[in-house]
Structure formats: C-alpha cells, structure tokens
Design a protein around this motif. Structure first.
Motif, mmCIF file in Angstrom:
data_model
loop_
_atom_site.group_PDB
_atom_site.id
_atom_site.type_symbol
_atom_site.label_atom_id
_atom_site.label_comp_id
_atom_site.label_asym_id
_atom_site.label_seq_id
_atom_site.Cartn_x
_atom_site.Cartn_y
_atom_site.Cartn_z
ATOM 1 N N GLY A 125 0.705 -1.134 -0.011
ATOM 2 C CA GLY A 125 0.265 0.004 -0.112
ATOM 3 C C GLY A 125 0.973 1.159 -0.126
ATOM 4 N N ASP A 126 1.935 1.220 0.728
ATOM 5 C CA ASP A 126 2.846 2.645 0.776
ATOM 6 C C ASP A 126 3.184 2.958 -0.566
ATOM 7 O OD1 ASP A 126 2.198 2.982 3.394
ATOM 8 O OD2 ASP A 126 4.062 2.035 4.078
ATOM 9 N N ASP A 127 3.629 1.739 -1.287
ATOM 10 C CA ASP A 127 4.106 2.174 -2.646
ATOM 11 C C ASP A 127 3.161 2.431 -3.990
ATOM 12 O OD1 ASP A 127 6.818 1.593 -1.672
ATOM 13 O OD2 ASP A 127 6.849 -0.370 -2.401
ATOM 14 N N ILE A 128 1.754 1.984 -3.568
ATOM 15 C CA ILE A 128 0.793 2.378 -4.556
ATOM 16 C C ILE A 128 -0.061 3.659 -4.158
ATOM 17 C CG2 ILE A 128 -1.138 1.361 -5.355
ATOM 18 C CD1 ILE A 128 -0.211 -1.369 -4.700
ATOM 19 N N TYR A 129 0.320 4.450 -5.141
ATOM 20 C CA TYR A 129 -0.095 6.082 -4.779
ATOM 21 C C TYR A 129 -1.597 6.123 -5.432
ATOM 22 C CZ TYR A 129 4.784 6.903 -5.045
ATOM 23 O OH TYR A 129 6.136 7.055 -4.872
ATOM 24 N N ARG A 130 -2.041 5.159 -6.446
ATOM 25 C CA ARG A 130 -3.398 5.437 -7.028
ATOM 26 C C ARG A 130 -3.862 4.100 -7.754
ATOM 27 N NH1 ARG A 130 -7.762 6.458 -7.406
ATOM 28 N NH2 ARG A 130 -8.997 8.413 -8.395
ATOM 29 N N SER A 131 -4.896 3.586 -7.396
ATOM 30 C CA SER A 131 -5.275 2.374 -8.038
ATOM 31 C C SER A 131 -6.933 2.469 -8.576
ATOM 32 C CB SER A 131 -5.237 1.175 -7.303
ATOM 33 O OG SER A 131 -5.827 1.203 -6.013
ATOM 34 N N LYS A 132 -7.235 1.890 -9.665
ATOM 35 C CA LYS A 132 -8.578 2.286 -10.038
ATOM 36 C C LYS A 132 -9.106 1.226 -10.974
ATOM 37 C CE LYS A 132 -9.619 6.226 -12.154
ATOM 38 N NZ LYS A 132 -9.726 7.580 -12.043
ATOM 39 N N GLY A 133 -10.088 0.729 -11.196
ATOM 40 C CA GLY A 133 -10.532 -0.148 -12.280
ATOM 41 C C GLY A 133 -12.349 -0.213 -12.419
ATOM 42 N N ILE A 134 -12.564 -0.843 -13.374
ATOM 43 C CA ILE A 134 -14.127 -1.311 -13.938
ATOM 44 C C ILE A 134 -13.931 -2.913 -13.994
ATOM 45 C CG2 ILE A 134 -16.105 -1.004 -15.320
ATOM 46 C CD1 ILE A 134 -15.691 1.652 -14.426
ATOM 47 N N LEU A 135 -14.759 -3.518 -13.048
ATOM 48 C CA LEU A 135 -14.514 -5.008 -13.004
ATOM 49 C C LEU A 135 -15.847 -5.413 -13.308
ATOM 50 C CD1 LEU A 135 -12.438 -4.989 -9.936
ATOM 51 C CD2 LEU A 135 -11.568 -5.015 -12.108
ATOM 52 N N ALA A 136 -15.618 -6.709 -14.049
ATOM 53 C CA ALA A 136 -16.706 -7.792 -14.194
ATOM 54 C C ALA A 136 -16.867 -8.869 -13.220
ATOM 55 C CB ALA A 136 -17.050 -8.383 -15.651
ATOM 56 N N LYS A 163 -21.671 -3.305 -13.174
ATOM 57 C CA LYS A 163 -20.018 -3.157 -13.283
ATOM 58 C C LYS A 163 -19.591 -2.577 -11.828
ATOM 59 C CE LYS A 163 -19.923 -1.763 -17.937
ATOM 60 N NZ LYS A 163 -19.999 -0.689 -19.115
ATOM 61 N N PHE A 164 -18.341 -3.198 -11.396
ATOM 62 C CA PHE A 164 -17.768 -2.986 -10.177
ATOM 63 C C PHE A 164 -16.829 -1.592 -10.253
ATOM 64 C CE2 PHE A 164 -20.439 -6.197 -8.891
ATOM 65 C CZ PHE A 164 -20.429 -6.379 -7.413
ATOM 66 N N TRP A 186 -23.361 -3.964 -17.438
ATOM 67 C CA TRP A 186 -22.848 -4.601 -18.867
ATOM 68 C C TRP A 186 -24.044 -4.597 -19.583
ATOM 69 C CZ3 TRP A 186 -17.927 -4.414 -19.281
ATOM 70 C CH2 TRP A 186 -17.141 -4.428 -18.129
ATOM 71 N N GLY A 187 -23.846 -4.347 -20.648
ATOM 72 C CA GLY A 187 -24.787 -4.505 -21.963
ATOM 73 C C GLY A 187 -24.967 -6.087 -22.063
ATOM 74 N N GLU A 188 -26.260 -6.376 -22.832
ATOM 75 C CA GLU A 188 -26.541 -7.703 -23.282
ATOM 76 C C GLU A 188 -25.377 -8.307 -24.084
ATOM 77 O OE1 GLU A 188 -30.153 -10.195 -25.163
ATOM 78 O OE2 GLU A 188 -30.541 -8.287 -24.205
ATOM 79 N N LYS A 198 -18.886 -7.060 -24.289
ATOM 80 C CA LYS A 198 -17.825 -7.920 -23.688
ATOM 81 C C LYS A 198 -17.476 -7.627 -22.214
ATOM 82 C CE LYS A 198 -15.573 -9.445 -27.873
ATOM 83 N NZ LYS A 198 -14.368 -9.393 -28.575
ATOM 84 N N ARG A 199 -17.343 -8.575 -21.502
ATOM 85 C CA ARG A 199 -16.750 -8.163 -19.928
ATOM 86 C C ARG A 199 -15.307 -8.200 -20.037
ATOM 87 N NH1 ARG A 199 -21.684 -9.634 -16.444
ATOM 88 N NH2 ARG A 199 -23.334 -9.480 -18.039
ATOM 89 N N ILE A 200 -14.914 -6.732 -20.182
ATOM 90 C CA ILE A 200 -13.568 -6.661 -20.180
ATOM 91 C C ILE A 200 -13.349 -5.751 -18.815
ATOM 92 C CG2 ILE A 200 -11.510 -5.296 -21.496
ATOM 93 C CD1 ILE A 200 -13.044 -6.077 -24.016
ATOM 94 N N ASN A 201 -12.553 -6.549 -17.952
ATOM 95 C CA ASN A 201 -12.034 -5.686 -16.668
ATOM 96 C C ASN A 201 -10.834 -4.815 -17.034
ATOM 97 O OD1 ASN A 201 -13.373 -7.594 -14.802
ATOM 98 N ND2 ASN A 201 -12.396 -9.114 -16.247
ATOM 99 N N LYS A 202 -10.792 -3.531 -16.558
ATOM 100 C CA LYS A 202 -9.823 -2.596 -16.665
ATOM 101 C C LYS A 202 -9.302 -2.218 -15.401
ATOM 102 C CE LYS A 202 -11.491 -0.998 -21.007
ATOM 103 N NZ LYS A 202 -12.217 0.294 -21.770
ATOM 104 N N MET A 203 -8.002 -2.398 -15.143
ATOM 105 C CA MET A 203 -7.434 -1.861 -14.060
ATOM 106 C C MET A 203 -6.198 -1.331 -13.811
ATOM 107 S SD MET A 203 -8.570 -3.182 -10.573
ATOM 108 C CE MET A 203 -7.758 -3.158 -8.955
ATOM 109 N N VAL A 204 -5.747 -0.451 -13.300
ATOM 110 C CA VAL A 204 -4.578 0.398 -13.248
ATOM 111 C C VAL A 204 -4.043 0.567 -11.874
ATOM 112 C CG1 VAL A 204 -3.423 2.649 -14.032
ATOM 113 C CG2 VAL A 204 -5.347 1.506 -15.367
ATOM 114 N N PHE A 205 -2.770 0.325 -11.671
ATOM 115 C CA PHE A 205 -2.230 0.710 -10.604
ATOM 116 C C PHE A 205 -0.943 1.613 -10.736
ATOM 117 C CE2 PHE A 205 -3.390 -3.682 -9.782
ATOM 118 C CZ PHE A 205 -4.348 -3.503 -8.621
ATOM 119 N N ILE A 206 -0.906 2.808 -9.982
ATOM 120 C CA ILE A 206 0.306 3.593 -10.178
ATOM 121 C C ILE A 206 1.176 3.763 -8.852
ATOM 122 C CG2 ILE A 206 0.855 6.193 -10.811
ATOM 123 C CD1 ILE A 206 -2.241 6.313 -12.264
#
Length: 161
Positions: free
Chosen positions: A86-97, A104-105, A128-130, A133-141
């Motif tokens: 956690g100390d090394d991770i400044y920011r994290s975000k994502g849209i998850l299935a 969407k989470f 998510w639409g019918e 595609k369930r594409i998870n997007k996650m970013v850690f900075i």
C-alpha cells in the motif's frame, strides 16, 4: 434576568499569507569612460532543480482482461496486495466484471484506502450491456511495481470457463 450560560463560539480565521519575492535581475552592461569610479560586478544566479518526490521507479501497470472475476478471490488478493504494498501504491482504479451480476464494479484506491461501488450506485456508470464484452480494466500507479506478478495474481481471480 437570564439564568443560562452564554457561550461565545467565535470562529478563528487564520491568515496564511503567501509572500511573493521579487527577484530582479540587474543589467550591469553599460558603457563607462576612463574616469569611471563605480564598482563593476556581475551576479551569477544558480537555479537548482528540485527533485520530484515520486522520481524513483514510479510506473503504472494497466490491465485489460476479458472474463468475469471471482469476487472472493479478488477481495483476498487485492486485500493482501494493498496491505503489503500500500505505501508504494499511490493510486489504483478499475472497472470490473464480477461473476453472477450484470453490475459493473467500480474500484478506486489511494494507498491502502479503497472503495468498491457498483454501477447501481455510481452515477454515469451503466451495467454491462447484453452483448457487451466483459472486459476488466485495472490500473495501479506507484513505485517498484512488478507487472508480471500483478498480472499473474489478477488473472488467478478470473473464473475458469
């Protein structure tokens, strides 16, 4: 006659003045004759560049992975990852299935503090639409991020089809 206490609730305003310093650079190049009696001197100004606080080893790891995630495995991995790093991770975000829901989470974090919301309670985020595609997007900075390790652990949270 009044028989109760009167409390004085004054709010204190603190004046935080910012001082502007005028750094004038004088031009000392001028013509003087032989009888000149004043001092000729030059000012050399050295401007040191401040080192940024996030200079060393800062990077981002972004993932885009199709599939649905097991919420229990995801929570376990994210929890331990953010607890240890956690100390090394400044920011994290994502849209998850997540398996078993069309919501969407939405995941956001700063260091170890995180929030997870769903499209049901996040304005502007649609489920998510019918045929979507369930594409998870996650970013850690952060600093010293191990892309291979993060990717491997994230992929382990996918539900095996």
């Amino acid at each position: 006659d009044c028989d109760h206490d009167h409390h004085d609730h004054k709010h204190h305003d603190h004046d935080h003045k910012h001082h502007d310093h005028d750094h004038k650079h004088h031009d000392h190049d001028h013509e003087c004759g032989e009888d000149c009696d004043h001092d000729h001197h030059k000012h050399d100004h050295e401007h040191k560049k401040k080192k940024s606080r996030h200079d060393s080893g800062v990077s981002s790891v972004g993932l885009e992975v199709e599939g649905v995630l097991d919420i229990i495995q995801l929570n376990q991995w994210l929890g331990s990852f953010l607890m240890t790093r956690g100390d090394d991770i400044y920011r994290s975000k994502g849209i998850l299935a997540i398996e078993g829901t069309d919501d969407k989470f939405v995941f956001q974090g700063v260091h170890m503090m995180t929030t997870m919301a769903t499209s049901a309670n996040t304005p502007g985020i649609q489920p998510w639409g019918e045929n979507e595609k369930r594409i998870n997007k996650m970013v850690f900075i952060g600093k010293n991020l191990d892309r291979e390790d993060i990717t491997k652990n994230f992929m382990a949270c996918l539900v095996k089809q």
